[in-house]
Design an enzyme around this catalytic site. Structure first.
Site, short mmCIF file in Angstrom:
data_model
loop_
_atom_site.label_atom_id
_atom_site.label_comp_id
_atom_site.label_asym_id
_atom_site.label_seq_id
_atom_site.Cartn_x
_atom_site.Cartn_y
_atom_site.Cartn_z
N ASP B 23 38.92 32.70 41.09
CA ASP B 23 40.41 32.25 40.95
C ASP B 23 40.46 31.10 42.14
O ASP B 23 40.35 31.60 43.15
CB ASP B 23 41.18 33.53 41.10
N LYS B 80 44.48 30.10 32.24
CA LYS B 80 45.13 31.16 31.73
C LYS B 80 46.29 30.74 30.90
O LYS B 80 47.16 29.95 31.32
CB LYS B 80 45.58 32.24 32.59
N GLY B 152 44.56 41.83 40.83
CA GLY B 152 45.62 41.45 42.09
C GLY B 152 45.63 42.87 42.94
O GLY B 152 46.58 42.83 43.72
N ARG B 164 32.84 51.38 31.92
CA ARG B 164 32.24 52.82 31.68
C ARG B 164 32.64 53.16 30.02
O ARG B 164 31.87 53.58 29.06
CB ARG B 164 32.53 53.90 32.45
N GLY B 213 40.19 43.57 40.17
CA GLY B 213 40.07 44.39 41.51
C GLY B 213 38.63 44.35 42.23
O GLY B 213 38.40 44.96 43.19
N GLY B 234 39.19 37.39 41.36
CA GLY B 234 40.38 36.74 41.56
C GLY B 234 40.86 36.70 42.90
O GLY B 234 40.57 35.91 43.68
N SER B 235 41.73 37.56 43.29
CA SER B 235 42.40 37.62 44.55
C SER B 235 41.55 37.85 45.56
O SER B 235 41.66 37.49 46.97
CB SER B 235 43.74 38.75 44.42
#
Lengths: 197, 291
Positions: B23, B80, B152, B164, B213, B234-235
């Site tokens: 990101d 996005k 995030g 999983r 995450g 991302g973050s």
């Protein structure tokens, strides 16, 4: 035949499946220790050339592989692999192995909307299907380079002694002829070496 | 083979495999990501952690900002749009985006229908938390899937749960007898031919990345060992102390995800990781958007 497949990033599994299907025994190259295995040929798969070029250097693979390629190890580069082998790239300052006298254009057909299929003649193999994904093409070649295929006026496959490149992805089309061509090329080079000795 | 966009779009995802998609919010960040070894970047105005913090309605980014990033790098650029917002998707296609993420990170524009992605020439990636969601998105024309995870948060627990879940369901479908597949399709609420594909190939019909995450090289290696074919971060990168170093370390971790010794070296001295939020502390579960 033992084929090393550069597996730092990209569509390397497709190459392994293709070559294993033709009877070659494949192994993945992810770090330096993988280079200790006997290798009759090297495949540089499709992916992002910037990523592969960086990881080759960061993982200590760049110098030993360049040495092997320069010493005549047969190598087959598709798409990103073509860019890694090109001596000149018109629209990119980055250079990688730079062992083949070709001038390439990166992302030559534009962004993903420019990706396409084609069918064209490939050095006596007949008409083969070709998948181009954000592909490069070859703008010009040096004296010792043989042009193998042309699509829409642009060179999309070429060979210089032990180096073979395609701008398209023969590993995605389910047609094994180009991979067989590479394996035959390795055999012929081996034969030639043997008869020299 | 004719010019089948769906095949070509799946093929692009194949080229991204073994890579990290990052990101970025500015051309400068995009350049950092590219030189750290990102195989693509996701252009967005605010990274998920900030979207979460800011609250309110979150929309497609300004096309001008996206174009700035397209001009800054040579790798594929993704962006996005909101779930169900086909007009935003049309706009992204008009600026020749390489991949559209119909994303639960933004506020959904439609709480019933996803975009009919078969109507587009550019490819779509969609989030999923189980096999049913993944195959419904593929049925709608998505040419790549990622876990939803919980964006995030810097907490990988949901991405793990989703990966999983998908892998377990893929194994289950693989073990069914053929006459049981019709009922499995009914149960999963997905097209039969996609269930048949999963049964025969023991994998999704499209490339499957991990997302949501991922914050450390170890997180990336965990997701790869659980069956991801690549990773979205991302973050985790630009919310950390040393983005360049962390980004490069995650890229290498994805290539050598099975080599614990190398992972140990890569995990050294990365500076501060993003401050995470545990799932119990979250008010908004983005993964519950768009089933």
């Amino acid at each position: 035949m033992n084929i090393g497949i550069l597996a730092v990033q990209g569509a390397f599994i497709e190459q392994e499946q293709m070559l294993s299907g033709l009877g070659a025994s494949c192994f993945e190259i992810r770090q330096k220790s993988d280079l200790s295995r006997p290798m009759d040929g090297l495949v540089i798969p499709g992916g992002e050339s910037t990523v592969q070029g960086k990881l080759l250097r960061d993982l200590g693979l760049f110098a030993p592989l360049k040495e092997k390629i320069e010493a005549g190890l047969p190598v087959f580069g598709t798409c990103a692999g073509l860019l890694l082998l090109a001596k000149k790239i018109v629209n990119d300052e980055r250079r990688h192995f730079a062992t083949m006298d070709i001038t390439a254009v990166r992302n030559a057909y534009g962004r993903q909307l420019g990706s396409f299929y084609a069918k064209a003649e490939f050095d006596g193999l007949g008409i083969i299907p070709m998948t181009f994904i954000r592909a490069p093409y070859i703008e010009s070649v040096g004296e010792n380079v043989q042009v193998l295929s042309v699509v829409g006026g642009h060179i999309v496959a070429a060979r210089q002694s032990s180096r073979l490149v395609t701008a398209f992805h023969p590993e995605l089309c389910g047609d094994t002829r180009v991979h067989r061509y590479f394996l035959n090329m390795i055999e012929t080079l081996k034969e030639a070496k043997r008869s020299e000795v | 083979m004719e010019n089948n966009r769906f095949e070509l779009n799946k093929n692009l995802a194949q080229m991204l495999k073994g890579g990290v998609i990052m990101d970025v919010t500015t051309p400068e960040q995009a350049k950092i990501a590219e030189s750290a070894g990102a195989c693509a970047v996701m252009a967005l105005e605010r990274i998920p952690a900030d979207i979460r913090a800011a609250g309110g309605v979150s929309r497609m980014s300004d096309p001008k900002m996206i174009k700035g990033i397209q001009n800054a790098v040579s790798i594929p650029v993704m962006a996005k749009c909101r779930i169900g917002h086909f007009a935003e998707a049309q706009i992204l296609q008009a600026i020749e985006i390489d991949y559209i993420d119909e994303s639960e990170v933004l506020s959904p524009a439609d709480d019933k229908y996803h975009i009919d992605k078969t109507k587009f020439d550019v490819p779509f990636v969609c989030g999923a938390k189980d096999l049913g969601e993944a195959l419904r998105r593929v049925g709608e024309g998505a040419s790549m899937i990622r876990t939803k995870g919980e964006p995030g948060t810097g907490d990988v627990v949901q991405a793990v749960r989703h990966m999983r879940m998908m892998q377990a369901e893929i194994r289950r479908i693989g073990s069914l007898s053929e006459d049981e597949l019709f009922d499995a399709a009914k149960e999963l609420q997905v097209p039969y031919d996609l269930v048949l594909y999963v049964h025969e190939h023991k994998k999704l019909p499209v490339v499957n990345f991990a997302a949501g995450g991922v914050a450390t090289p170890a997180d990336a290696a965990l997701m790869m060992q659980l069956g991801a074919e690549g990773v979205f971060v991302g973050s985790g990168i630009f919310k950390s102390g040393n983005p360049e170093k962390r980004a490069a370390a995650i890229v290498k971790a994805v290539t050598n995800y099975n080599d614990a010794k190398m992972l140990a070296e890569l995990s050294e001295d990365l500076g501060e990781a993003m401050v995470g939020i545990n799932e119990q502390e979250i008010e908004l579960l983005m993964a519950e958007r768009g089933k």
